[in-house]
Design a protein around this motif. Structure first.
Motif, PDB file in Angstrom:
ATOM      1  N   THR A  91       0.832  -1.211   0.000  1.00 18.19           N
ATOM      2  CA  THR A  91       0.000   0.000   0.000  1.00 18.19           C
ATOM      3  C   THR A  91       0.864   1.257   0.000  1.00 18.19           C
ATOM      4  N   HIS A  92       1.933   1.212   0.743  1.00 15.80           N
ATOM      5  CA  HIS A  92       2.863   2.337   0.815  1.00 15.80           C
ATOM      6  C   HIS A  92       4.271   1.789   0.961  1.00 15.80           C
ATOM      7  N   TYR A  93       5.229   2.669   0.682  1.00 15.79           N
ATOM      8  CA  TYR A  93       6.616   2.297   0.930  1.00 15.79           C
ATOM      9  C   TYR A  93       7.298   3.372   1.764  1.00 15.79           C
ATOM     10  N   LEU A  94       8.312   2.948   2.484  1.00  9.33           N
ATOM     11  CA  LEU A  94       9.079   3.847   3.336  1.00  9.33           C
ATOM     12  C   LEU A  94      10.474   3.939   2.761  1.00  9.33           C
ATOM     13  N   LEU A  95      10.957   5.157   2.593  1.00  6.44           N
ATOM     14  CA  LEU A  95      12.316   5.325   2.087  1.00  6.44           C
ATOM     15  C   LEU A  95      13.257   5.568   3.260  1.00  6.44           C
ATOM     16  N   SER A  96      14.183   4.661   3.451  1.00  8.60           N
ATOM     17  CA  SER A  96      15.136   4.805   4.547  1.00  8.60           C
ATOM     18  C   SER A  96      16.499   5.228   4.001  1.00  8.60           C
TER      19      SER A  96
ATOM     20  N   ALA B  51      15.271   5.656  -9.884  1.00  7.06           N
ATOM     21  CA  ALA B  51      15.886   4.375 -10.224  1.00  7.06           C
ATOM     22  C   ALA B  51      15.158   3.191  -9.583  1.00  7.06           C
ATOM     23  N   SER B  52      14.477   3.456  -8.480  1.00  2.88           N
ATOM     24  CA  SER B  52      13.802   2.362  -7.770  1.00  2.88           C
ATOM     25  C   SER B  52      12.674   1.764  -8.615  1.00  2.88           C
ATOM     26  N   GLY B  53      12.089   2.594  -9.481  1.00  2.00           N
ATOM     27  CA  GLY B  53      10.998   2.097 -10.299  1.00  2.00           C
ATOM     28  C   GLY B  53       9.640   2.112  -9.596  1.00  2.00           C
ATOM     29  N   PHE B  54       9.630   2.562  -8.342  1.00  2.00           N
ATOM     30  CA  PHE B  54       8.361   2.636  -7.615  1.00  2.00           C
ATOM     31  C   PHE B  54       7.756   4.031  -7.793  1.00  2.00           C
ATOM     32  N   ALA B  55       6.419   4.085  -7.805  1.00  2.54           N
ATOM     33  CA  ALA B  55       5.749   5.374  -7.965  1.00  2.54           C
ATOM     34  C   ALA B  55       6.029   6.254  -6.750  1.00  2.54           C
ATOM     35  N   LYS B  56       6.359   7.496  -7.010  1.00  2.00           N
ATOM     36  CA  LYS B  56       6.733   8.416  -5.934  1.00  2.00           C
ATOM     37  C   LYS B  56       5.603   8.589  -4.917  1.00  2.00           C
ATOM     38  N   ASN B  57       4.362   8.655  -5.417  1.00  2.00           N
ATOM     39  CA  ASN B  57       3.257   8.884  -4.470  1.00  2.00           C
ATOM     40  C   ASN B  57       2.951   7.670  -3.604  1.00  2.00           C
ATOM     41  N   LYS B  58       3.641   6.581  -3.873  1.00  2.00           N
ATOM     42  CA  LYS B  58       3.496   5.415  -3.001  1.00  2.00           C
ATOM     43  C   LYS B  58       4.424   5.510  -1.785  1.00  2.00           C
TER      44      LYS B  58
ATOM     45  N   TYR C 282      13.379  21.952   3.982  1.00  2.00           N
ATOM     46  CA  TYR C 282      14.017  22.143   2.684  1.00  2.00           C
ATOM     47  C   TYR C 282      13.872  20.901   1.803  1.00  2.00           C
ATOM     48  N   ILE C 283      14.131  19.751   2.381  1.00  2.00           N
ATOM     49  CA  ILE C 283      14.021  18.523   1.589  1.00  2.00           C
ATOM     50  C   ILE C 283      12.572  18.287   1.187  1.00  2.00           C
ATOM     51  N   GLN C 284      11.670  18.481   2.135  1.00  2.00           N
ATOM     52  CA  GLN C 284      10.256  18.292   1.832  1.00  2.00           C
ATOM     53  C   GLN C 284       9.803  19.167   0.667  1.00  2.00           C
ATOM     54  N   GLN C 285      10.269  20.402   0.681  1.00  2.00           N
ATOM     55  CA  GLN C 285       9.887  21.316  -0.388  1.00  2.00           C
ATOM     56  C   GLN C 285      10.370  20.824  -1.748  1.00  2.00           C
ATOM     57  N   ASN C 286      11.500  20.151  -1.733  1.00  2.00           N
ATOM     58  CA  ASN C 286      12.067  19.714  -3.007  1.00  2.00           C
ATOM     59  C   ASN C 286      11.595  18.328  -3.436  1.00  2.00           C
ATOM     60  N   ILE C 287      11.178  17.528  -2.484  1.00  5.19           N
ATOM     61  CA  ILE C 287      10.811  16.157  -2.834  1.00  5.19           C
ATOM     62  C   ILE C 287       9.299  15.939  -2.691  1.00  5.19           C
TER      63      ILE C 287
END
Lengths: 402, 402
Positions: free
Chosen positions: A77-82, A130-137, A170-175
Motif C-alpha cells: 500500500t505504501h513504501y518507506l524510504l530509509s 531508479a527504484s521504479g516505484f511510484a513516488k506517491n506510493k 528544505y528537503i520536503q519542499q524539493n521532494i
DNA sequence: ACTTCTTTTTTAAATTTTTAAAAAGTTTTT
DNA sequence: AAAAACTTTTTAAAAATTTAAAAAAGAAGT
C-alpha cells in the motif's frame, strides 16, 4: 483539506504501528498492544481490510481452542524510504509495510562534512527514480545521520545546514514527501528495540560502534532523546586526562581513546615503531583493515581493539551507574567483532562498577549488524504515523497549492 | 474485600493527584491535567464533593467571562506521614491533603548503618502516637532514605535489611498502614518537580547535595528509576584516577573528591598542615561547620567547597552529554550554599562540555531546601494513589483478618 | 445602564467503548 | 468417536465518554 485516505490511516496509527513492528498478529495480540477491547480491535481491523490496508493471513496456532485469525499489513500500500548516512556515504533502500527491503541497498559516496544539501537531494531523486516505484506510493522518508540532530525541529546542527530553514523543510519542499530526521545511533536503537535483540526490554543502552561511539537510549520502553534531541553524546564524555585534542574541540573525550579513528591512529604509530603485526603489510591502514586482521588473529590488532574496548567499558561503567539498564546492546558496523569487544568491556565494568549494579545488566551483541540503521530509518517514519505525519502532509499540500 | 470509600478514592486518583499537586484548580484545569472532558470532570468533582473529599473554594479570576469555580481537596480527610532519613537521623512530619505540614518536624537520631528495623518501627509508633492524630486517618507512609532502594520491591539493599521479607512488608505488618519506600534523592527530585523549581520542566537533573552527591532524574516528565530502581548513582561514577578508596569499595568515585565527607577530610588535613583558617578554632570540624564558615567568608572553607563543586561539575558535564537536560537543580541540605557551588560548577562545565549542549541547560537553586525530602515523601504516597495503594491496603486487610 | 463579547456551566444527544453472553471452532480427554 | 474443556469470534446490550448546543454569569466597551 486533508485526504480522507490519509485521515483514515492516521486515525488507526496505533494499529498500523503494532502490525508493522510484529508483521503478523491476532486480534487478541493487537488488543494487548493497543490497549483497546477486542470488539473494538476487530471492528478497526475489518475497516482496514475494507480499505485495503490490512489482510487476513491464515490461522495462528492455538493451545487448545479455536485458532485465531492472523492479520498483517498489506505490504504494497505504501513504501518507506530509509536513508542511512555515515561520514562517507548514504545508503538508501525502499521498505514495504511488512518491513521488507523491496530494492537493493543503493550507496552514494561523499565526504559528509563537504556534502551540499542540493547534491543530497539529487541523490534522493536519483534513487527514487531508479527504484521504479511510484513516488506517491512513498509515504515518508526517514533520514538518519551522525551529528547533533534535533528530531522535533528537523535540524542537524552539525551537517547539511540550510540557511533560514530547517533541513527537513528544505528537503520536503524539493521532494514533496514527508521527511523525518534522526540521529544514526537513535535509529539503530529504534531498530534494535522493534526488530532486534532489545525487543521487549524496557531499559536498554544501544551502542553504535562505528567511527565514533554512538549511543541510543531506550528508557521505560521509549527512545530517549533529551530535551533538545541531543542526548546520548557518549562519544564526547570527558573521561580522560590524556590532553588529547578531540574533533569536538575539547580534550580527553572518550572518543580520543576508544573510537576506531583513535585506534587507527594508535596503530599507525605502533607500526612506525616497528610492532610485529600483519598490519605492516598494508600500505595504508584503516579501521576495516584492523578489524579484519583482528578477526584473523593478528595479536597487535586484537590488542588495539581490546584497549579501545576497555576504554568503552570505562564509559559504560558510568552509564550503568547513572541509568541502571537491563541490557547493553553492541550494535552498529563495529558489532561484527562484537565478541572481541565483550571481554575487555566486561573487565572494565568489573573494575569500575558497583557489583550490585552490574549484576542487573547483561550484554547482548546485535544481530542486525549493518542493516540496523536502515531498518531504524524506516521505523522512524512508522513511529511518526499519526499527528506528525498528518501535519507534514498538510505542509506539503499547502506548499503545492500556493 | 475492599472498602467502598477507598475504592472511590482510588478510582478518582488522577483527580486527587492533580488537586494535591496544585492545591487549587478550576474544572478546565483539571480537565487539562487529566485529559478528560469538562462534563466528565465536573461530574467527578461533584461526586467527590458529595463524598467529602473535595470542596469548592470561591471563584478564580477570568479575563473577560464567567468566573470559574475553584476546587481543592478537603485538607483533613486523610494525612500522609513523611519520613525523611539521612545517615544520622529520621525526620517525620504529618502532611494534610493540601500538602501542608500539620505537625512539627520530629527528629530521631541514630547511626543509620547500625539502626535496627524494630527500633525504627518504635520511632514510627512513637511519632504517630505523639502526633495526636487518629492512626486510621493516615492513608500512607512515605519513607525516603539513602542507599540502593528498589521502590517497586520495597527493599533497601543497603540499610534496614530484613531477613526473608521486604522492609515495606515488615513495616506494614507492624504498623498496618500502607508504606512506600524510595531513595532520598529521588524523593527530592519528586518534590522539586511537583512543588519546586523543577515544576513544568520535562527533563531535569536534581542534585541532592548532602553527605554524598545524590541524583534524582526527571526524564520526559517522569521520575526515572532505571530497571531495578537503582539509577542515579552519581556519587559513585568512576571519574578519578586518584587511587582513593571509596566507601563503596571501588577507587576513584566522584564521591572521593566531591562529597562533604571528602571535603571534611581534606579540611582536617589542611588544618594539620597549618592552613590559616577560622576552621582551626574548632576542636572537631564537620561539614556543617565548613559550610557555615564558608558563608561567613573564610577563604579556606570557600576554597574547599569550590574545589568540591568543580569536581561535581566534572561529573555534571558527563551527565549533560548523556541526558541533555533542560535544567539542573541544586537541592538537598547542601543547597543552602547553592551560590557557592554555582561558579565552580559552571567553570567545570565550560571546560568539559560541548557548548551546543551547555547552552540548552540552565542551573537552578532549590527553594525547598531542607523541606524537600519531607515534601517528596508525602508526594511519594500521593503518587501511589491508585492501584499500588489499593493492593497494599488489601495486603494489610488480609493480614489482619488472618 | 445597556449591549456585546467571553468564558464557564449545564443539559441533552451522539458516539465510542466496554462488558457480557452466546456461538463457533479446536484440542484433549474419556 | 463422542464428550468435555478451552479459545476465539461474533453479537447484543450496557456503560462511559465526548460532542455540541444552550444557558448562565461576568467583563468590557459604548
Amino acid at each position: 483539506m486533508g485526504d480522507n485516505k490519509i485521515d483514515f490511516l492516521i486515525s488507526h496509527s496505533k494499529t498500523i504501528k503494532c502490525l508493522y513492528y510484529h508483521t503478523l498478529l491476532t486480534s487478541t495480540e493487537v488488543s494487548n498492544h493497543t490497549g483497546k477491547s477486542i470488539p473494538n480491535v476487530i471492528k478497526t481491523l475489518n475497516e482496514m481490510i475494507a480499505e485495503g490496508y490490512v489482510e487476513e493471513k491464515g490461522l495462528a496456532n492455538s493451545k487448545g481452542g479455536r485458532k485465531p485469525l492472523n492479520y498483517s499489513l498489506v505490504a504494497n500500500t505504501h513504501y518507506l524510504l530509509s536513508v542511512a548516512m555515515d561520514q562517507f556515504s548514504a545508503q538508501m533502500v525502499l521498505v514495504d509495510m511488512n518491513n521488507q527491503f523491496v530494492t537493493d541497498v543503493a550507496r552514494y559516496g561523499f565526504e559528509l562534512r563537504d556534502l551540499q544539501t542540493d547534491k543530497f537531494i539529487e541523490y534522493l531523486n536519483h534513487f527514487i527514480k531508479a527504484s521504479g516505484f511510484a513516488k506517491n506510493k512513498i509515504i515518508g522518508i526517514g533520514i538518519t545521520m551522525p551529528g547533533f540532530v534535533d528530531t522535533e525541529k528537523g535540524v542537524n546542527y552539525t551537517y547539511l545546514k540550510v540557511a533560514g530553514q530547517t533541513l527537513v523543510e528544505y528537503i520536503q519542499q524539493n521532494i514533496s514527501i514527508p521527511v523525518f530526521l534522526d540521529n544514526d545511533s537513535t535509529a539503530i536503537a529504534l531498530a534494535e528495540q522493534k526488530f532486534g535483540v532489545a525487543a521487549g526490554i524496557k531499559n536498554v543502552m544501544v551502542l553504535n560502534l562505528g567511527w565514533g561511539i554512538g549511543l541510543g537510549m531506550i528508557l521505560n520502553d521509549k527512545i530517549f532523546r533529551g530535551n533538545n534531541g541531543l542526548a546520548g553524546e557518549f562519544s564526547h564524555i570527558p573521561l580522560f586526562k590524556n590532553g588529547k585534542l578531540c574533533t569536538c574541540g575539547k580534550h580527553g573525550c572518550l572518543e580520543t581513546e576508544a573510537s576506531l579513528i583513535a585506534v587507527t591512529a594508535i596503530a599507525k604509530q605502533g607500526i612506525g615503531q616497528g610492532e610485529i603485526t600483519s598490519l605492516a603489510n598494508y600500505e595504508d591502514i584503516d579501521a576495516d583493515i584492523i578489524i579484519n586482521e583482528a578477526i584473523k588473529g593478528d595479536r597487535f590488532s586484537v590488542k588495539l581493539i581490546s584497549e579501545a574496548a576497555y576504554h568503552v567499558g570505562e564509559g559504560l561503567a558510568i552509564l550503568i551507574h547513572l541509568m541502571n539498564p537491563a541490557a547493553i546492546v553492541l550494535s552498529g558496523k563495529g558489532s561484527v567483532v562484537g565478541k572481541l569487544w565483550l571481554a575487555p568491556i566486561q573487565q572494565a565494568i568489573n573494575e569500575h562498577c558497583i557489583p550490585m549494579l552490574t549484576s542487573h545488566t547483561t550484554f547482548i551483541i546485535s544481530e542486525l549488524n549493518t542493516r540496523a540503521q536502515l531498518i531504524g530509518g524506516a521505523a522512524l517514519v512508522v513511529e511518526n504515523f499519526g499527528k506528525n505525519l498528518e501535519s507534514k502532509l498538510n505542509e506539503i499540500e499547502d506548499q503545492v497549492s500556493v
